[in-house]
Structure formats: structure tokens, C-alpha cells
Write an enzyme that holds these catalytic residues in place. Structure first.
Site, PDB file in Angstrom:
ATOM      1  N   SER A 170     -37.106   1.575 -29.981  1.00  0.00           N
ATOM      2  CA  SER A 170     -35.964   2.401 -29.581  1.00  0.00           C
ATOM      3  C   SER A 170     -36.385   3.344 -28.443  1.00  0.00           C
ATOM      4  CB  SER A 170     -35.430   3.160 -30.798  1.00  0.00           C
ATOM      5  OG  SER A 170     -34.242   3.841 -30.496  1.00  0.00           O
ATOM      6  N   ASP A 235     -26.731  -4.526 -32.867  1.00  0.00           N
ATOM      7  CA  ASP A 235     -27.231  -3.156 -32.703  1.00  0.00           C
ATOM      8  C   ASP A 235     -26.086  -2.244 -32.300  1.00  0.00           C
ATOM      9  OD1 ASP A 235     -28.536  -0.768 -31.825  1.00  0.00           O
ATOM     10  OD2 ASP A 235     -30.366  -1.907 -31.465  1.00  0.00           O
ATOM     11  N   HIS A 264     -29.537  -1.516 -35.595  1.00  0.00           N
ATOM     12  CA  HIS A 264     -30.587  -0.770 -34.895  1.00  0.00           C
ATOM     13  C   HIS A 264     -31.757  -0.415 -35.806  1.00  0.00           C
ATOM     14  CE1 HIS A 264     -32.115   1.518 -31.514  1.00  0.00           C
ATOM     15  NE2 HIS A 264     -32.291   2.583 -32.300  1.00  0.00           N
TER      16      HIS A 264
END
Length: 287
Positions: A170, A235, A264
Site C-alpha cells: 500500500s 481493491d 485492499h
């Protein structure tokens, strides 16, 4: 990553903020620290103390595998670092840059499990303003943070670049890509990467504006190491299109892992995640 209110969206169009402001709005969500560094009587060494919020899943024996210390960055911050010795026969060490809403304490159990299953050691750190790291969260500090972590891994532990795999998840893909664009390493793993801050806030953005933050999409063409891209197709935070674009821009990508149906924060729960990582380490990097 965080969403923006209507007022904040309007202010972006009318008066574009500096990159640090975009970064603060989009990315940095440091949790209340879930650990402490306890110094010895001489004040020269630290031990890791985890709070209940860290949700530690192992015993004291595994905790003893984690060596912690603080590294000074070029921005004069002191960041928390952890070296997890998961395997005495490890060929690679993962330099792991974690996501935005966790710290080293919360990641400790995951690191032990991942390193043990992959036969890798893991080195991780907390960004400035996270955990017991000093300073404030900012894009520039992130780059200085990973540089300090890299230098510590190289000098303190004597690990050569070809045995280091950069792993970013991320927001952690931002410093990972920056470092990988400047150093050749054993490999790079980009887990749910983002193209840039503006492209997350405004999905229709097609170019990198001068006030954009985290312009990773412009840096990935400079990466000379093998790259594995991982992204969930559903996501909800960083759209799957970001992973696709990053993959297409990297010069030396291997077969990516697109996890069908994953969001995610749950890619690691799918069986193909660990399977693909093992294949990357034992197949792609040895062929």
C-alpha cells in the site's frame, strides 16, 4: 488511504496544495503505538515490549528472534527498526515497508509467520511519527526513513544488495519504489501499489501534476531489479487499475499476482498469495 470531503476536493481544484498536504490527507493514519522499546541498564540496547493491541500470536521464544534499535535519518529523526531472524538458512532478507494504519507491533506476528514460511529474514521499520519513531509523517520523511533502514541493513548486518528484497505494501510501495529506482537489489515486491496521490483522489487523472504526492508511476521505469506486482481485483482503496499501470511501466516484471475478488486488506488470506511468493523466490529469482 483516506477519502476526501467535497470541500477538500474543491480546494484542491481552486488552490492546489503542496505535496505534503496531499500526503497527509490521503495516506498517514498512524495508530496509537502498540509497542515500546525498553532500554537496558546501560541504555545501549533495546528490547521489544508488545501491548495487548499488538495481538501477538506467538511465544516469548519467537519474540526473542526480534532485534530492535533506532536509526537516525537524514532528516534527523530516529526511527524504530526491527530485524526478525526467521530462518538460520535464509538466502534473502525482506526490507518490508508496511501499510498506513499499522505499526511494527501490529505487524510483528505477520512478519514471523511470513518469514518462517518463505525461509526469509525480515527487516522492517516504522515511518517518522509512527510507533516510537520521532518526527512527523511526510512524503520526504518516508524517503529518508527507508534510506536509513537500507543503510542499517547494509552496514549493521552486512547484507549485500543482491540478497535484499524490497517489499512495499500500500503506502509502503511509495518509499519502496523510490529506493528501488536508485539501487539495484535482489528483487522488488509491490503489494497493492498506487500510481500517485492525485490518481487515488481523482481516478480520472491522466498526468502527474507538479503538486502531486507519491509520483511512483514516474519512478518505476527506473527500477532495474525484477519486480513482482500483487493486487486484489476488488481493491476498494487503491483501484486495481493502479496495479496494472505499475506492472506495465516496470521494465523487469515477472508474472503478476492478480487476486480475484480480493480487496485492499485481505490479499494475504488467499492461498495463492503465499504460493506466488514462494514461486517468486524459488523460481523466478533462480531462473
Amino acid at each position: 488511504m483516506n477519502g476526501l470531503s467535497l470541500g477538500e476536493l474543491c480546494s484542491l481544484f481552486c488552490c492546489p496544495p503542496c505535496p505534503s498536504k496531499i500526503a497527509a490527507k490521503l495516506a498517514f493514519l498512524p495508530p496509537e503505538p502498540t509497542y515500546l522499546f525498553i532500554s537496558d541498564e546501560a541504555g545501549s540496547k533495546f528490547s521489544l515490549h508488545l501491548t495487548d493491541r499488538a495481538e501477538w500470536q506467538y511465544t516469548q521464544r519467537e519474540l526473542d528472534f526480534i532485534e530492535v534499535f533506532k536509526a537516525r535519518t537524514s532528516k534527523n529523526n530516529h526511527i524504530a527498526c526491527a530485524y526478525i531472524r526467521c530462518s538460520p538458512t535464509a538466502k534473502y532478507t525482506l526490507l518490508f515497508s508496511h501499510g498506513n494504519a499499522v505499526d511494527l507491533g501490529q505487524m510483528a506476528s505477520f512478519y514471523i509467520g511470513l518469514g518462517s514460511r518463505l525461509n526469509c529474514n525480515i527487516f522492517s521499520y516504522d515511518y517518522s511519527g509512527y510507533g516510537v519513531s520521532s518526527g512527523k509523517q511526510s512524503e520526504k520523511n518516508m524517503y529518508a526513513d527507508i534510506e536509513a533502514a537500507w543503510n542499517s541493513l547494509r552496514t549493521r548486518y552486512g547484507i549485500s544488495p543482491e540478497h535484499i528484497i524490497l517489499y512495499g505494501q500500500s503506502i509502503g510501495t511509495v518509499p519502496t519504489i523510490d529506493l528501488a529506482s536508485r539501487y539495484e537489489v535482489g528483487a522488488v515486491i509491490l503489494h497493492s501499489p498506487l500510481m500517485s496521490g492525485m490518481r487515488v483522489a481523482f481516478p480520472e487523472t491522466k498526468r502527474t501534476w507538479f503538486f502531486d504526492a507519491f509520483p511512483s508511476i514516474d519512478k518505476v521505469p527506473k527500477i532495474t531489479s525484477p519486480v513482482l506486482v500483487i493486487h486484489g481485483t476488488e481493491d476498494e482503496v487503491i483501484d486495481f487499475s493502479h496495479g496494472l499501470a505499475i506492472y506495465e511501466k516496470c521494465p523487469r516484471t515477472v508474472e503478476p499476482l492478480w487476486v480475484e475478488g480480493a480487496g485492499h486488506n485481505d490479499v494475504e488470506l488467499y492461498g495463492q498469495y503465499l504460493e506466488r511468493l514462494k514461486g517468486f523466490l524459488t523460481g523466478d529469482l533462480t531462473s
